[in-house]
Write a protein that holds these residues in place. Structure first.
Motif, PDB file in Angstrom:
ATOM      1  N   UNK A   1       0.839  -1.200   0.000  1.00 38.02           N
ATOM      2  CA  UNK A   1       0.000   0.000   0.000  1.00 38.02           C
ATOM      3  C   UNK A   1       0.877   1.253   0.000  1.00 38.02           C
ATOM      4  N   UNK A   2       1.913   1.262   0.807  1.00 39.55           N
ATOM      5  CA  UNK A   2       2.801   2.425   0.859  1.00 39.55           C
ATOM      6  C   UNK A   2       3.564   2.607  -0.451  1.00 39.55           C
ATOM      7  N   UNK A   3       3.982   1.517  -1.072  1.00 41.34           N
ATOM      8  CA  UNK A   3       4.674   1.596  -2.372  1.00 41.34           C
ATOM      9  C   UNK A   3       3.754   2.157  -3.438  1.00 41.34           C
ATOM     10  N   UNK A   4       2.529   1.645  -3.487  1.00 38.64           N
ATOM     11  CA  UNK A   4       1.565   2.121  -4.476  1.00 38.64           C
ATOM     12  C   UNK A   4       1.219   3.588  -4.230  1.00 38.64           C
ATOM     13  N   UNK A   5       1.034   3.960  -2.964  1.00 34.12           N
ATOM     14  CA  UNK A   5       0.729   5.349  -2.638  1.00 34.12           C
ATOM     15  C   UNK A   5       1.825   6.272  -3.169  1.00 34.12           C
ATOM     16  N   UNK A   6       3.075   5.957  -2.872  1.00 36.28           N
ATOM     17  CA  UNK A   6       4.195   6.799  -3.289  1.00 36.28           C
ATOM     18  C   UNK A   6       4.211   6.957  -4.807  1.00 36.28           C
ATOM     19  N   UNK A   7       4.024   5.854  -5.511  1.00 37.96           N
ATOM     20  CA  UNK A   7       4.052   5.882  -6.972  1.00 37.96           C
ATOM     21  C   UNK A   7       2.924   6.747  -7.534  1.00 37.96           C
ATOM     22  N   UNK A   8       1.715   6.541  -7.059  1.00 33.74           N
ATOM     23  CA  UNK A   8       0.566   7.306  -7.559  1.00 33.74           C
ATOM     24  C   UNK A   8       0.681   8.775  -7.157  1.00 33.74           C
ATOM     25  N   UNK A   9       1.044   9.035  -5.921  1.00 32.37           N
ATOM     26  CA  UNK A   9       1.101  10.417  -5.420  1.00 32.37           C
ATOM     27  C   UNK A   9       2.123  11.261  -6.180  1.00 32.37           C
ATOM     28  N   UNK A  10       3.236  10.667  -6.550  1.00 33.05           N
ATOM     29  CA  UNK A  10       4.303  11.429  -7.207  1.00 33.05           C
ATOM     30  C   UNK A  10       4.197  11.435  -8.727  1.00 33.05           C
ATOM     31  N   UNK A  11       3.314  10.597  -9.292  1.00 36.15           N
ATOM     32  CA  UNK A  11       3.228  10.534 -10.750  1.00 36.15           C
ATOM     33  C   UNK A  11       1.835  10.819 -11.311  1.00 36.15           C
ATOM     34  N   UNK A  12       0.779  10.466 -10.581  1.00 32.27           N
ATOM     35  CA  UNK A  12      -0.556  10.539 -11.168  1.00 32.27           C
ATOM     36  C   UNK A  12      -1.473  11.605 -10.571  1.00 32.27           C
ATOM     37  N   UNK A  13      -1.201  12.038  -9.354  1.00 29.95           N
ATOM     38  CA  UNK A  13      -2.032  13.099  -8.779  1.00 29.95           C
ATOM     39  C   UNK A  13      -1.825  14.378  -9.581  1.00 29.95           C
ATOM     40  N   UNK A  14      -2.878  15.173  -9.678  1.00 26.90           N
ATOM     41  CA  UNK A  14      -2.813  16.456 -10.382  1.00 26.90           C
ATOM     42  C   UNK A  14      -3.118  17.562  -9.388  1.00 26.90           C
ATOM     43  N   UNK A  15      -2.149  18.352  -8.964  1.00 25.45           N
ATOM     44  CA  UNK A  15      -0.745  18.262  -9.318  1.00 25.45           C
ATOM     45  C   UNK A  15      -0.055  17.126  -8.564  1.00 25.45           C
ATOM     46  N   UNK A  16       1.013  16.643  -9.139  1.00 22.92           N
ATOM     47  CA  UNK A  16       1.775  15.565  -8.504  1.00 22.92           C
ATOM     48  C   UNK A  16       2.360  16.051  -7.181  1.00 22.92           C
ATOM     49  N   UNK A  17       2.399  15.167  -6.237  1.00 29.63           N
ATOM     50  CA  UNK A  17       2.983  15.466  -4.932  1.00 29.63           C
ATOM     51  C   UNK A  17       4.505  15.435  -5.062  1.00 29.63           C
ATOM     52  N   UNK A  18       5.181  16.278  -4.324  1.00 26.99           N
ATOM     53  CA  UNK A  18       6.643  16.245  -4.347  1.00 26.99           C
ATOM     54  C   UNK A  18       7.127  14.939  -3.716  1.00 26.99           C
ATOM     55  N   UNK A  19       8.306  14.526  -4.103  1.00 28.54           N
ATOM     56  CA  UNK A  19       8.869  13.298  -3.535  1.00 28.54           C
ATOM     57  C   UNK A  19       9.011  13.427  -2.020  1.00 28.54           C
ATOM     58  N   UNK A  20       9.433  14.584  -1.576  1.00 28.59           N
ATOM     59  CA  UNK A  20       9.601  14.794  -0.136  1.00 28.59           C
ATOM     60  C   UNK A  20       8.277  14.664   0.610  1.00 28.59           C
ATOM     61  N   UNK A  21       7.220  15.292   0.079  1.00 27.17           N
ATOM     62  CA  UNK A  21       5.922  15.226   0.732  1.00 27.17           C
ATOM     63  C   UNK A  21       5.404  13.782   0.768  1.00 27.17           C
ATOM     64  N   UNK A  22       5.524  13.078  -0.360  1.00 26.51           N
ATOM     65  CA  UNK A  22       5.081  11.681  -0.408  1.00 26.51           C
ATOM     66  C   UNK A  22       5.902  10.824   0.557  1.00 26.51           C
ATOM     67  N   UNK A  23       7.189  11.086   0.611  1.00 30.32           N
ATOM     68  CA  UNK A  23       8.075  10.345   1.522  1.00 30.32           C
ATOM     69  C   UNK A  23       7.682  10.573   2.980  1.00 30.32           C
ATOM     70  N   UNK A  24       7.346  11.819   3.319  1.00 25.80           N
ATOM     71  CA  UNK A  24       6.920  12.137   4.688  1.00 25.80           C
ATOM     72  C   UNK A  24       5.626  11.414   5.052  1.00 25.80           C
ATOM     73  N   UNK A  25       4.702  11.323   4.099  1.00 23.45           N
ATOM     74  CA  UNK A  25       3.445  10.617   4.348  1.00 23.45           C
ATOM     75  C   UNK A  25       3.705   9.127   4.518  1.00 23.45           C
ATOM     76  N   UNK A  26       4.557   8.565   3.667  1.00 21.77           N
ATOM     77  CA  UNK A  26       4.919   7.149   3.790  1.00 21.77           C
ATOM     78  C   UNK A  26       5.545   6.893   5.161  1.00 21.77           C
ATOM     79  N   UNK A  27       6.425   7.783   5.590  1.00 25.58           N
ATOM     80  CA  UNK A  27       7.068   7.618   6.898  1.00 25.58           C
ATOM     81  C   UNK A  27       6.044   7.668   8.027  1.00 25.58           C
ATOM     82  N   UNK A  28       5.081   8.599   7.934  1.00 29.95           N
ATOM     83  CA  UNK A  28       4.055   8.713   8.975  1.00 29.95           C
ATOM     84  C   UNK A  28       3.188   7.463   9.034  1.00 29.95           C
ATOM     85  N   UNK A  29       2.713   7.008   7.879  1.00 26.85           N
ATOM     86  CA  UNK A  29       1.851   5.822   7.857  1.00 26.85           C
ATOM     87  C   UNK A  29       2.649   4.534   8.055  1.00 26.85           C
TER      88      UNK A  29
END
Length: 140
Positions: free
Chosen positions: A45-73
């Motif tokens: 789930x965390x891998x898929x979230x990172x991939x979608x958040x940084x590539x498919x969200x409009x606007x795409x999430x920054x790598x840092x922001x996605x990484x912080x969310x992955x770390x929290x969850x």
């Protein structure tokens, strides 16, 4: 204690303000799980979230922001994808005619001890062993 396993789509909607209705419901669902300390998920789930958040969200999430969310969850991450999970998921996939990716999530939820799986992708109310699927957006 009853644990709730979170599918990737719920986590994505909780961070996608472009989906206003689903965003609010996903946010509220996750907030309740944080407050009760009953949320759980897997590395998949965390891998898929990172991939979608940084590539498919409009606007795409920054790598840092996605990484912080992955770390929290990551606090909720009780299931790593190992070989036995893959084998068990392949049997579940075959037996219940669900997609490979859904079977991996279902099997991780079963192995985590969760009683509920929050997902938009599976039939609300369907059961897999001790896990019941709940679509928080059903009825929208």
């Amino acid at each position: 204690m009853n644990f709730t396993f979170i599918d990737t789509n719920i986590l994505i909607y909780a961070h996608d303000k472009g989906q206003a209705g689903k965003y609010k419901i996903a946010q509220e669902s996750l907030q309740q799980l944080w407050e009760t300390d009953t949320g759980t998920l897997s590395t998949q789930v965390l891998q898929e979230f990172y991939s979608v958040a940084t590539r498919k969200l409009k606007p795409a999430m920054s790598h840092r922001e996605a990484r912080d969310i992955v770390a929290a969850y990551g606090e909720w991450c009780v299931m790593n994808t190992d070989t036995q999970l893959l084998v068990s998921a392949s049997m579940l996939c075959e037996r219940h005619s669900v997609s490979w990716w859904d079977a991996l999530v279902i099997e991780a939820a079963l192995r985590s001890g969760a009683t509920t799986l929050l997902s938009e992708d599976l039939q609300d109310g369907r059961q897999f062993g001790t896990v019941t699927i709940r679509n928080p957006f059903a009825g929208d």
